[in-house]
Design an enzyme around this catalytic site. Sequence first.
Site, PDB file in Angstrom:
ATOM      1  N   CYS A 146      22.595 -32.105 -47.170  1.00 19.55           N
ATOM      2  CA  CYS A 146      22.505 -33.317 -46.343  1.00 19.55           C
ATOM      3  C   CYS A 146      23.255 -33.115 -45.033  1.00 19.55           C
ATOM      4  O   CYS A 146      24.441 -32.806 -45.028  1.00 19.55           O
ATOM      5  CB  CYS A 146      23.085 -34.502 -47.102  1.00 19.55           C
ATOM      6  SG  CYS A 146      23.400 -35.940 -46.056  1.00 19.55           S
ATOM      7  N   CYS A 202      26.477 -35.523 -44.696  1.00 19.63           N
ATOM      8  CA  CYS A 202      27.659 -35.452 -45.563  1.00 19.63           C
ATOM      9  C   CYS A 202      28.827 -34.776 -44.814  1.00 19.63           C
ATOM     10  O   CYS A 202      28.621 -33.933 -43.948  1.00 19.63           O
ATOM     11  CB  CYS A 202      27.337 -34.679 -46.844  1.00 19.63           C
ATOM     12  SG  CYS A 202      26.624 -35.712 -48.154  1.00 19.63           S
ATOM     13  N   HIS A 239      27.525 -39.799 -50.350  1.00 18.56           N
ATOM     14  CA  HIS A 239      26.080 -39.668 -50.169  1.00 18.56           C
ATOM     15  C   HIS A 239      25.305 -40.747 -50.935  1.00 18.56           C
ATOM     16  O   HIS A 239      24.168 -41.082 -50.585  1.00 18.56           O
ATOM     17  CB  HIS A 239      25.668 -38.273 -50.655  1.00 18.56           C
ATOM     18  CG  HIS A 239      24.234 -37.905 -50.389  1.00 18.56           C
ATOM     19  ND1 HIS A 239      23.778 -37.588 -49.129  1.00 18.56           N
ATOM     20  CD2 HIS A 239      23.152 -37.808 -51.212  1.00 18.56           C
ATOM     21  CE1 HIS A 239      22.475 -37.302 -49.193  1.00 18.56           C
ATOM     22  NE2 HIS A 239      22.072 -37.432 -50.444  1.00 18.56           N
ATOM     23  N   ASN A 285      17.724 -48.444 -40.807  1.00 17.00           N
ATOM     24  CA  ASN A 285      16.494 -48.280 -41.577  1.00 17.00           C
ATOM     25  C   ASN A 285      16.903 -47.779 -42.941  1.00 17.00           C
ATOM     26  O   ASN A 285      17.491 -46.714 -43.056  1.00 17.00           O
ATOM     27  CB  ASN A 285      15.573 -47.241 -40.934  1.00 17.00           C
ATOM     28  CG  ASN A 285      14.995 -47.721 -39.630  1.00 17.00           C
ATOM     29  OD1 ASN A 285      14.648 -48.887 -39.494  1.00 17.00           O
ATOM     30  ND2 ASN A 285      14.885 -46.821 -38.661  1.00 17.00           N
ATOM     31  N   SER A 303      14.819 -40.943 -43.035  1.00 15.15           N
ATOM     32  CA  SER A 303      14.601 -39.566 -43.447  1.00 15.15           C
ATOM     33  C   SER A 303      15.719 -39.028 -44.331  1.00 15.15           C
ATOM     34  O   SER A 303      15.634 -37.919 -44.843  1.00 15.15           O
ATOM     35  CB  SER A 303      14.438 -38.683 -42.212  1.00 15.15           C
ATOM     36  OG  SER A 303      15.363 -39.040 -41.212  1.00 15.15           O
ATOM     37  N   HIS A 343      21.447 -40.664 -47.315  1.00 13.31           N
ATOM     38  CA  HIS A 343      22.866 -40.869 -47.020  1.00 13.31           C
ATOM     39  C   HIS A 343      23.001 -42.157 -46.204  1.00 13.31           C
ATOM     40  O   HIS A 343      22.359 -42.303 -45.164  1.00 13.31           O
ATOM     41  CB  HIS A 343      23.428 -39.673 -46.231  1.00 13.31           C
ATOM     42  CG  HIS A 343      24.922 -39.677 -46.162  1.00 13.31           C
ATOM     43  ND1 HIS A 343      25.705 -38.697 -46.736  1.00 13.31           N
ATOM     44  CD2 HIS A 343      25.794 -40.560 -45.620  1.00 13.31           C
ATOM     45  CE1 HIS A 343      26.980 -38.975 -46.527  1.00 13.31           C
ATOM     46  NE2 HIS A 343      27.057 -40.102 -45.854  1.00 13.31           N
ATOM     47  N   HIS A 395      23.422 -44.738 -43.644  1.00 13.71           N
ATOM     48  CA  HIS A 395      23.728 -44.670 -42.212  1.00 13.71           C
ATOM     49  C   HIS A 395      22.866 -45.652 -41.435  1.00 13.71           C
ATOM     50  O   HIS A 395      21.813 -46.074 -41.899  1.00 13.71           O
ATOM     51  CB  HIS A 395      23.491 -43.252 -41.682  1.00 13.71           C
ATOM     52  CG  HIS A 395      22.043 -42.862 -41.621  1.00 13.71           C
ATOM     53  ND1 HIS A 395      21.301 -42.530 -42.727  1.00 13.71           N
ATOM     54  CD2 HIS A 395      21.183 -42.775 -40.573  1.00 13.71           C
ATOM     55  CE1 HIS A 395      20.064 -42.234 -42.377  1.00 13.71           C
ATOM     56  NE2 HIS A 395      19.955 -42.382 -41.061  1.00 13.71           N
ATOM     57  N   GLN A 434      21.920 -46.785 -37.036  1.00 11.16           N
ATOM     58  CA  GLN A 434      21.800 -46.183 -35.716  1.00 11.16           C
ATOM     59  C   GLN A 434      22.187 -47.194 -34.649  1.00 11.16           C
ATOM     60  O   GLN A 434      22.192 -48.408 -34.896  1.00 11.16           O
ATOM     61  CB  GLN A 434      20.355 -45.740 -35.463  1.00 11.16           C
ATOM     62  CG  GLN A 434      19.835 -44.693 -36.421  1.00 11.16           C
ATOM     63  CD  GLN A 434      18.521 -44.080 -35.935  1.00 11.16           C
ATOM     64  OE1 GLN A 434      18.406 -43.674 -34.787  1.00 11.16           O
ATOM     65  NE2 GLN A 434      17.528 -44.039 -36.813  1.00 11.16           N
TER      66      GLN A 434
HETATM   67  O1  G1P Z   1      15.628 -41.873 -36.019  1.00 13.19           O
HETATM   68  P1  G1P Z   1      14.969 -41.534 -37.343  1.00 13.19           P
HETATM   69  O2  G1P Z   1      15.728 -42.105 -38.526  1.00 13.19           O
HETATM   70  O3  G1P Z   1      14.653 -40.087 -37.503  1.00 13.19           O
HETATM   71  O4  G1P Z   1      13.560 -42.282 -37.288  1.00 13.19           O
HETATM   72  C1  G1P Z   1      13.280 -43.554 -37.787  1.00 13.19           C
HETATM   73  O5  G1P Z   1      13.885 -44.595 -37.001  1.00 13.19           O
HETATM   74  C2  G1P Z   1      13.448 -44.700 -35.645  1.00 13.19           C
HETATM   75  C3  G1P Z   1      14.095 -45.916 -35.027  1.00 13.19           C
HETATM   76  O6  G1P Z   1      13.727 -47.116 -35.693  1.00 13.19           O
HETATM   77  C4  G1P Z   1      11.915 -44.767 -35.538  1.00 13.19           C
HETATM   78  O7  G1P Z   1      11.545 -44.639 -34.187  1.00 13.19           O
HETATM   79  C5  G1P Z   1      11.242 -43.647 -36.344  1.00 13.19           C
HETATM   80  O8  G1P Z   1       9.844 -43.833 -36.330  1.00 13.19           O
HETATM   81  C6  G1P Z   1      11.768 -43.685 -37.782  1.00 13.19           C
HETATM   82  O9  G1P Z   1      11.184 -42.656 -38.548  1.00 13.19           O
END
Ligand code: G1P
Lengths: 349, 349
Positions: free
Chosen positions: A52, A55, A116, A156, A164, A167, A169, A171
């Site tokens: 990961c 981590c 994790h 997300n 993806s 873990h 997190h 943004q």
């Molecule tokens: O930034 P990540 O986690 O790779 O990507 C994810 O979040 C982003 C922000 O919402 C989106 O634009 C991507 O389509 C999604 O897969």
Amino acid sequence: MKNFDINEDPHRRFNPLINEWVLVSPHRAKRPWQGQNEKIHTDALPEYDATCYLCPGNVRANGENNPKYESSFVFENDFAAVKQEPILFEEELKPTFFKAVPERGIAKVVCFSPRHDLTLPEMDLASIETIIRTWQKEYTELGSVDYINHVQIFENKGSVMGCSNPHPHGQIWAQSSLPTQVEKTQNSLKAYFDKNQSNLLLDYLKEELKLNERIVIENEHFVALVPFWAIWPFETMIISKRHITKITEFTSEEVSAYASILKALTIKYDNLFETSFPYSSGIHQAPTDGEEHPEWQFHMHFYPPLLRSASVKKFMVGYEMMGEAQRDITPEKSAAVLKALPGVHYKNK
Amino acid sequence: MKNFDINEDPHRRFNPLINEWVLVSPHRAKRPWQGQNEKIHTDALPEYDATCYLCPGNVRANGENNPKYESSFVFENDFAAVKQEPILFEEELKPTFFKAVPERGIAKVVCFSPRHDLTLPEMDLASIETIIRTWQKEYTELGSVDYINHVQIFENKGSVMGCSNPHPHGQIWAQSSLPTQVEKTQNSLKAYFDKNQSNLLLDYLKEELKLNERIVIENEHFVALVPFWAIWPFETMIISKRHITKITEFTSEEVSAYASILKALTIKYDNLFETSFPYSSGIHQAPTDGEEHPEWQFHMHFYPPLLRSASVKKFMVGYEMMGEAQRDITPEKSAAVLKALPGVHYKNK
Ligand SMILES: O=P(O)(O)O[C@H]1O[C@H](CO)[C@@H](O)[C@H](O)[C@H]1O
Ligand SMILES: O=P(O)(O)O[C@H]1O[C@H](CO)[C@@H](O)[C@H](O)[C@H]1O
């Protein structure tokens, strides 16, 4: 002729935050499901995963090593959608159809925990408070960069939400412009404020507390409710009770109360289908453009896609994309279901 | 300072149809994929499936039998989101936050073919013409119902688009109100028309044909292009070249040309990742409110979710839900990729 019954009859509801309608079809909640089921990952995750990139101590895509962090940890996104580099731009005289302007910004990743395998509902309150203090710090620091006018904090969660890495997190995308949804919201808040000299969301909250039909959780400083105009089956919004335009205005008591409602709400979500509940969440608050924004009120949206089980989600597709958002189960029903769920995480039963 | 390069630098583009922006991050197109892969169904389908409720002669959820239809076949949706029943409604004096109004409508399913295994790109032109004539008939009939002011024709294709049955079919939701997205579009078209005494989409099309950077297919009467402001990676729009406000205005030559561009575009889509390409498509045209609508121009949107392979899609989640739509690959690049694809379906190579 039959009298209108909001619990039974197809109707539209109006969202005053973005001036859009949602089509509600309560009678359709019972239709059978023959569509796609989501893959569910039920394997227990390890506390630490050597593969990961989030981590502690592990190496990231850009070759850097994460520190052996012990609470939350922030770094710049290795695949940022916006860049800090200034760009020279001379607007050309083009037909209105080809309007494009460069956008500057900073994108970061916020690891919620060194563990994790721990998501918000399973973290202790102290760790969640640390995340909130990290959000405060980032809002202040990013917001003080001269060309940054908006700081979008979001998460997300779950592979069905395009996340993806399991873990835990979130943004932060900070940028020069107000993103479309935020601008729409600000316009509505501002118009209401100018007209009524009071705050749309606080006035709304007062009415919701009186009606008590869509409240899921309430504590001393925050309320979690299903908005009257919710589009996702189990969509919720956390609103602060006091007039607070941005996260940096929280008292430390409010930080604790926010941590507590975040934990309580995500526990209910996990308990709903006894699964690690996927969603996108995000904070809407005043922009960092240096202006006073009395029209703003701190709130956080949760948009979870699941509809009727851990594997059946609501699709916002054809009609929703071409026409408008559509839901079956009513917001009142969803709120009642969430409210009735136990406050203890199903794994600890 | 670096000069702005629209092919390389992060920027925002403006969609004049709905007045929203999209964030474009061309530099990010190369990021590695670690997220969820979609299940792909590659099993060849049978021509007839005894368990399919859309196949000729089979029984539906409501107990009725489908006729042994030989071209297209339309029936009322057994789980309609809107109902025909009139509802008595007295607006109560409620705070602005709780605006709800009953909605009346008719929802139909349009089977495209008796064949369980044939989607648009694999049908012959005559069968596609029959579908178009069915759409014309439904637009006329539904539109002439006194309380119907808008007829939304759309298709959800593929399980990833929430489509519960692979039997080729679309839907029509007709209703009293203009759905949110259509209302936004109409407002923009109207404002442009009032200001310029000409049609926004036709003027746009003229410019696009001059620039020839985003055109995918052109025939005598229609153009398929990737809009300058597209949000989905391979989003396209079919526009009629002549000023046509609604599908019933097509000459029979135009019906043929429309069938031909529909087939050609969906063949390119299937060829892109050599898979039955999922999408939601929908026709935007004049409402059926009895008014003249010179501001309208017939067009059809295609919103396909796939990003870089048959199993990797673009997620419109966190930032996109809270902030605004975001894309990596530029519309110009997508158009070039689609344009370069062969015109013969990969299964017939
Ligand atoms: O930034 P990540 O986690 O790779 O990507 C994810 O979040 C982003 C922000 O919402 C989106 O634009 C991507 O389509 C999604 O897969
Ligand atoms: O009507 P269907 O095919 O059962 O359902 C599908 O299309 C509808 C209209 O776009 C959506 O509301 C549903 O979420 C989707 O699953």
